[in-house]
Enzyme design. Structure first.
Site, PDB file in Angstrom:
ATOM      1  N   SER A 146       0.833  -1.198   0.000  1.00 25.31           N
ATOM      2  CA  SER A 146       0.000   0.000   0.000  1.00 25.31           C
ATOM      3  C   SER A 146       0.868   1.249   0.000  1.00 25.31           C
ATOM      4  O   SER A 146       1.982   1.248   0.534  1.00 25.31           O
ATOM      5  CB  SER A 146      -0.859  -0.028   1.269  1.00 25.31           C
ATOM      6  OG  SER A 146      -1.360   1.249   1.551  1.00 25.31           O
TER       7      SER A 146
ATOM      8  N   TYR B  51      -2.463  -0.506  10.550  1.00 24.80           N
ATOM      9  CA  TYR B  51      -2.624  -1.091   9.216  1.00 24.80           C
ATOM     10  C   TYR B  51      -1.366  -0.853   8.382  1.00 24.80           C
ATOM     11  O   TYR B  51      -0.796  -1.774   7.802  1.00 24.80           O
ATOM     12  CB  TYR B  51      -3.857  -0.500   8.505  1.00 24.80           C
ATOM     13  CG  TYR B  51      -3.868  -0.775   7.023  1.00 24.80           C
ATOM     14  CD1 TYR B  51      -4.141  -2.057   6.541  1.00 24.80           C
ATOM     15  CD2 TYR B  51      -3.564   0.227   6.097  1.00 24.80           C
ATOM     16  CE1 TYR B  51      -4.118  -2.332   5.178  1.00 24.80           C
ATOM     17  CE2 TYR B  51      -3.544  -0.042   4.737  1.00 24.80           C
ATOM     18  CZ  TYR B  51      -3.818  -1.309   4.280  1.00 24.80           C
ATOM     19  OH  TYR B  51      -3.789  -1.574   2.935  1.00 24.80           O
TER      20      TYR B  51
ATOM     21  N   LYS C  72       1.885  -3.439   6.767  1.00 25.84           N
ATOM     22  CA  LYS C  72       2.406  -3.485   5.395  1.00 25.84           C
ATOM     23  C   LYS C  72       3.924  -3.261   5.382  1.00 25.84           C
ATOM     24  O   LYS C  72       4.655  -3.928   4.646  1.00 25.84           O
ATOM     25  CB  LYS C  72       1.697  -2.456   4.512  1.00 25.84           C
ATOM     26  CG  LYS C  72       0.206  -2.712   4.325  1.00 25.84           C
ATOM     27  CD  LYS C  72      -0.076  -4.013   3.570  1.00 25.84           C
ATOM     28  CE  LYS C  72      -1.554  -4.201   3.265  1.00 25.84           C
ATOM     29  NZ  LYS C  72      -1.856  -5.510   2.675  1.00 25.84           N
TER      30      LYS C  72
END
Length: 337
Positions: A125, A149, A153
């Site tokens: 991302s 989040y 990643k």
């Protein structure tokens, strides 16, 4: 052309990638626990392509089902989408995010290692660029994150790099997505969020279809041309085709490489609203709300590396994205229900 395992293959990007893989002659197996997706989406994939996927309902944290998939299918490579992905929720439930995203990836990598499948396309991302890098973002910039989040990643990218360092037989493409919107032109599959959407486009389409009264615009005082946040929006079909190019690149190239998948252009929230209204002849009511914590003024990609090394470039423009998003929503006002 071998068989590709897609984790999270019943989700928004997963289903579109299934379609493009099947249309390109690949066979596909999918594992999905259906926590944020719908089994009907894979029936729609069959409707579009006239081809079946081998579907396993289950969780990537479950080593038994992963073992069964690798035993029952000759898997050549894995495209790894399965993850929890709501930024706000990750701040409230960090342990869930670390467990599913990181521990789930470790289970998957262990299964791949056991069955000697060493090709992976990983769904990363643009959040890995954090808040301190200036746009446009380049793949060699330092990584950081502002929420759990994003941290998952960053961690997984690091794990994949370390894995390649330990065993140079691995071939890994880490795809850093910008903001996927749009839907398949058939209107049969599209973005179908549970509850209140976290992303701009499904919010706009739900206002257009009468499910929501107005769009909340978070902040109109950013240092951008109209005060609203600027993002790099990419059509989900272009994004899916990027995965196929990444897969092809792994055929003859080992390593762990990162690629931005975006258009390289930034559009503001108001740009998207105006384009949507113009293309679809509907009015979108909106209200200005306070900024969201952790949001930045602008984020868009430098896409030269993907063009050069993957021979991939986004084709569809903002009007295509708005038209296809509305076509999906108006034909499926309640998603797959």
């Amino acid at each position: 052309m071998g068989k590709i395992l897609i984790t999270g293959g019943a989700g928004y990007i997963g289903t579109h990638t299934c379609v493009e893989l099947l249309n390109s002659g690949y066979e596909v197996a999918v594992i999905d626990n259906l926590s944020n997706s719908d089994r009907k989406s894979l029936e729609r994939v069959k409707q579009i392509t006239s081809k079946e996927v081998s579907f396993y309902e289950g969780d990537i944290l479950d080593s038994d089902i992963l073992g069964r998939i690798f035993e029952e299918n000759k898997i050549d490579a894995v495209i790894h989408f399965a993850a929890l992905k709501a930024v706000g929720e990750s701040v409230e439930k960090p342990l869930d995010y670390y467990k599913v995203n990181i521990a789930g990836t470790l289970e998957l990598l262990n299964a791949m290692k056991k069955y000697n499948v060493k090709k992976m396309v990983f769904s990363s991302s643009a959040t890995v660029y954090g808040v301190n890098n200036p746009a446009p973002y380049k793949e060699d910039m330092p990584l950081s994150a502002t929420n759990p989040y994003g941290t998952t990643k960053v961690f997984i990218e690091r794990i994949l790099d370390d894995l390649y360092t330990s065993d140079n037989d691995w071939a890994i493409a880490k795809l850093r997505y910008f903001n996927p919107i749009g839907a398949h032109e058939s209107g049969l599959i599209g973005e179908n969020p549970n509850g209140i959407p976290n992303n701009l486009m499904p919010f706009i389409t739900q206002v257009a279809v009468g499910k929501r009264e107005y769009l909340g615009v978070f902040g109109d005082d950013y240092e951008t041309r109209d005060g609203t946040g600027v993002r790099d929006y990419i059509h989900v079909v272009d994004l899916s085709l990027g995965h196929i190019k990444a897969l092809e690149s792994l055929e003859n190239k080992k390593g762990s490489e990162a690629y931005n998948l975006g258009t390289g252009k930034g559009y503001s929230v108001f740009d998207i609203v105006k384009a949507f209204e113009k293309v679809n002849h509907v009015e979108i009511k909106y209200e200005i709300m306070p900024r969201r914590a952790g949001d930045i003024a602008e984020s868009y990609a430098d896409v030269k590396k993907a063009e050069r090394e993957l021979k991939w470039k986004a084709d569809k423009d903002i009007e295509d994205m708005c038209r296809d998003s509305w076509n999906w929503q108006k034909n499926n006002p309640n998603g797959y229900k």
